[in-house]
Design a protein around this motif. Structure first.
Motif, PDB file in Angstrom:
ATOM      1  N   ASN A  10       0.957  -1.085  -0.086  1.00  0.00           N
ATOM      2  CA  ASN A  10       0.025   0.081  -0.161  1.00  0.00           C
ATOM      3  C   ASN A  10       0.944   1.094   0.104  1.00  0.00           C
ATOM      4  OD1 ASN A  10      -2.110   1.938   0.056  1.00  0.00           O
ATOM      5  ND2 ASN A  10      -2.312   1.448   2.215  1.00  0.00           N
ATOM      6  N   ARG A  11       1.543   1.433  -1.147  1.00  0.00           N
ATOM      7  CA  ARG A  11       2.693   2.658  -1.108  1.00  0.00           C
ATOM      8  C   ARG A  11       1.820   3.917  -1.314  1.00  0.00           C
ATOM      9  NH1 ARG A  11       7.756   0.366  -4.314  1.00  0.00           N
ATOM     10  NH2 ARG A  11       7.448  -1.659  -3.652  1.00  0.00           N
ATOM     11  N   PHE A  15       2.393   6.808   1.599  1.00  0.00           N
ATOM     12  CA  PHE A  15       2.809   8.042   1.404  1.00  0.00           C
ATOM     13  C   PHE A  15       1.880   9.125   1.725  1.00  0.00           C
ATOM     14  CE2 PHE A  15       3.001  11.829  -1.982  1.00  0.00           C
ATOM     15  CZ  PHE A  15       4.237  12.210  -1.550  1.00  0.00           C
ATOM     16  N   LEU A  16       0.682   9.039   1.461  1.00  0.00           N
ATOM     17  CA  LEU A  16      -0.218  10.002   2.043  1.00  0.00           C
ATOM     18  C   LEU A  16      -0.181  10.083   3.621  1.00  0.00           C
ATOM     19  CD1 LEU A  16      -3.537   9.063  -0.279  1.00  0.00           C
ATOM     20  CD2 LEU A  16      -2.063  11.248  -0.367  1.00  0.00           C
ATOM     21  N   ARG A  17      -0.054   9.174   4.184  1.00  0.00           N
ATOM     22  CA  ARG A  17      -0.160   9.227   5.762  1.00  0.00           C
ATOM     23  C   ARG A  17       1.051   9.992   6.049  1.00  0.00           C
ATOM     24  NH1 ARG A  17      -0.269   4.263   6.457  1.00  0.00           N
ATOM     25  NH2 ARG A  17       1.791   3.814   6.806  1.00  0.00           N
ATOM     26  N   SER A  18       2.084   9.824   5.386  1.00  0.00           N
ATOM     27  CA  SER A  18       3.659  10.539   5.944  1.00  0.00           C
ATOM     28  C   SER A  18       3.541  12.094   5.519  1.00  0.00           C
ATOM     29  CB  SER A  18       4.616   9.762   4.926  1.00  0.00           C
ATOM     30  OG  SER A  18       4.686  10.142   3.702  1.00  0.00           O
ATOM     31  N   ARG A  19       2.672  12.273   4.393  1.00  0.00           N
ATOM     32  CA  ARG A  19       2.481  13.799   3.963  1.00  0.00           C
ATOM     33  C   ARG A  19       1.585  14.320   5.142  1.00  0.00           C
ATOM     34  NH1 ARG A  19       7.030  14.258   2.117  1.00  0.00           N
ATOM     35  NH2 ARG A  19       7.312  12.461   3.270  1.00  0.00           N
ATOM     36  N   ARG A  20       0.553  13.684   5.356  1.00  0.00           N
ATOM     37  CA  ARG A  20      -0.299  14.203   6.417  1.00  0.00           C
ATOM     38  C   ARG A  20       0.016  14.351   7.811  1.00  0.00           C
ATOM     39  NH1 ARG A  20      -3.467  11.157   9.822  1.00  0.00           N
ATOM     40  NH2 ARG A  20      -3.159   9.117   9.000  1.00  0.00           N
ATOM     41  N   GLU A  21       1.014  13.525   8.139  1.00  0.00           N
ATOM     42  CA  GLU A  21       1.466  13.774   9.394  1.00  0.00           C
ATOM     43  C   GLU A  21       2.453  14.817   9.708  1.00  0.00           C
ATOM     44  OE1 GLU A  21       3.340   9.948  10.085  1.00  0.00           O
ATOM     45  OE2 GLU A  21       1.355   9.037  10.922  1.00  0.00           O
ATOM     46  N   ARG A  22       2.969  15.452   8.462  1.00  0.00           N
ATOM     47  CA  ARG A  22       3.847  16.511   8.562  1.00  0.00           C
ATOM     48  C   ARG A  22       3.074  17.917   8.455  1.00  0.00           C
ATOM     49  NH1 ARG A  22       6.781  17.174   2.478  1.00  0.00           N
ATOM     50  NH2 ARG A  22       4.950  18.094   1.618  1.00  0.00           N
ATOM     51  N   ILE A  23       1.924  17.907   8.176  1.00  0.00           N
ATOM     52  CA  ILE A  23       1.114  19.240   8.195  1.00  0.00           C
ATOM     53  C   ILE A  23       0.876  19.622   9.676  1.00  0.00           C
ATOM     54  CG2 ILE A  23      -0.835  20.073   7.318  1.00  0.00           C
ATOM     55  CD1 ILE A  23       1.048  19.795   4.967  1.00  0.00           C
ATOM     56  N   ASP A  24       1.192  20.926   9.832  1.00  0.00           N
ATOM     57  CA  ASP A  24       0.527  21.385  11.181  1.00  0.00           C
ATOM     58  C   ASP A  24      -0.976  21.786  10.981  1.00  0.00           C
ATOM     59  OD1 ASP A  24       1.202  22.858  13.839  1.00  0.00           O
ATOM     60  OD2 ASP A  24       0.283  24.499  12.548  1.00  0.00           O
ATOM     61  N   GLN A  62      -6.005   3.191   3.549  1.00  0.00           N
ATOM     62  CA  GLN A  62      -5.880   1.917   4.002  1.00  0.00           C
ATOM     63  C   GLN A  62      -5.677   0.994   2.601  1.00  0.00           C
ATOM     64  OE1 GLN A  62      -9.514   1.131   6.487  1.00  0.00           O
ATOM     65  NE2 GLN A  62      -8.403   1.984   8.188  1.00  0.00           N
ATOM     66  N   GLY A  63      -5.652   1.465   1.499  1.00  0.00           N
ATOM     67  CA  GLY A  63      -5.578   0.480   0.302  1.00  0.00           C
ATOM     68  C   GLY A  63      -6.695  -0.173  -0.132  1.00  0.00           C
ATOM     69  N   ARG A  64      -8.056   0.345   0.427  1.00  0.00           N
ATOM     70  CA  ARG A  64      -9.053  -0.254  -0.238  1.00  0.00           C
ATOM     71  C   ARG A  64      -9.588   0.446  -1.490  1.00  0.00           C
ATOM     72  NH1 ARG A  64     -12.869  -0.035   3.703  1.00  0.00           N
ATOM     73  NH2 ARG A  64     -11.870   1.470   4.867  1.00  0.00           N
TER      74      ARG A  64
END
Length: 288
Positions: A10-11, A15-24, A62-64
């Motif tokens: 689920n690349r 990737f979306l999760r990693s970018r979401r977590e960096r946004i203030d 979640q890759g669904r």
């Protein structure tokens, strides 16, 4: 769930999760009156800011749902403040899911075209070399190997950076180069799905630093810049570089390094070039 995206396919979601977590959250306009226990935006917050239902965005992450529309991807890219390289990477992550089963992209070829080898022979006064998609050095000038041991055929730039103790001495700005090396490799891996998986898994296994940077999901494309290198018997050289993607499906890239004309780096490099040609010019070209 496994964090290694070589085990978890689920690349796009990773990737979306990693970018979401960096946004203030506050800078994105999210108002909260309670203490946040998660970094970045929550899934439902990103979904609402992008104009979609939280349940739909959750399916994507979640890759669904592996087939989000262009409009959905553009909305997410805008909220996540993706730069041009990250936007291209986002699209490359969607494309493999649309390819026929078993299509893993073009295969790597380790043979450099004869014409390119002729050019390298004529460019003996510059550090120049060709790498493949995995960053294997396939061919180069003698001067390239003299300036940096990693730039000689048979070496791999990523393995040198993370697994060879000489790297932290050679690269004056090692931390920046390490980050760029991983982010650039991830960009290439997305463009050539499946081709680099085994290599990435191998380096992840051997280097905790590489693993941490890889799992950050940063992407990076740099076609020019400057590096500072500690060169034996010379000291620190500051060299600019340009990259040239060679036409064809092999994924070969030509790197050419050069000094600012008339600088002390220029003088030192001329001395090294004479030394590489066997002319014994290092005594005049070296630094005091």
């Amino acid at each position: 769930m496994p964090s290694d995206d070589n085990q978890d396919d689920n690349r796009l979601g990773s990737f979306l999760r990693s970018r979401r977590e960096r946004i203030d959250a506050s800078s994105a306009g999210v108002v909260t009156h309670t203490r946040r226990r998660v970094k970045g935006l929550r899934r439902e917050e990103l979904a609402l800011l992008a104009g979609m239902s939280p349940s739909y965005y959750t399916r994507i992450e979640q890759g669904r749902d592996r087939h989000p529309s262009r409009e959905i991807l553009e909305a997410l890219a805008t909220v996540l403040r993706l730069d041009d390289t990250e936007r291209s990477h986002l699209w490359s992550l969607v494309a493999p899911s649309l390819a026929p089963a078993g299509d893993s992209g073009p295969a790597a070829v380790d043979t450099v075209r004869p014409g390119v080898l002729v050019l390298l022979e004529r460019w003996g006064d510059l550090p120049a070399f060709v790498v493949g998609p995995r960053r294997d050095v396939l061919a180069g000038t003698n001067l390239a190997a003299r300036v940096n041991p990693a730039w000689s055929p048979g070496n791999n730039l990523v393995e040198f950076t993370f697994l060879d103790p000489r790297a932290r001495t050679t690269y004056v700005d090692w931390e920046d180069i390490a980050l760029q090396a991983v982010a650039g490799l991830r960009t290439t891996a997305a463009a050539r799905p499946g081709e680099l998986d085994g290599f990435v898994a191998s380096v992840r296994e051997r280097s905790k630093t590489f693993r941490a940077l890889w799992d950050a999901h940063d992407v990076y494309t740099r076609v020019s810049g400057r590096k500072r290198l500690a060169v034996d018997d010379v000291g620190t050289l500051s060299l600019d570089f340009e990259t040239f993607a060679l036409a064809g499906t092999e994924g070969h890239v030509l790197y050419v390094y050069f000094p600012v004309p008339g600088s002390t780096d220029d003088t030192a490099l001329r001395g090294l070039a004479a030394e590489a040609r066997g002319e014994g010019g290092q005594e005049d070209g070296g630094r005091p």
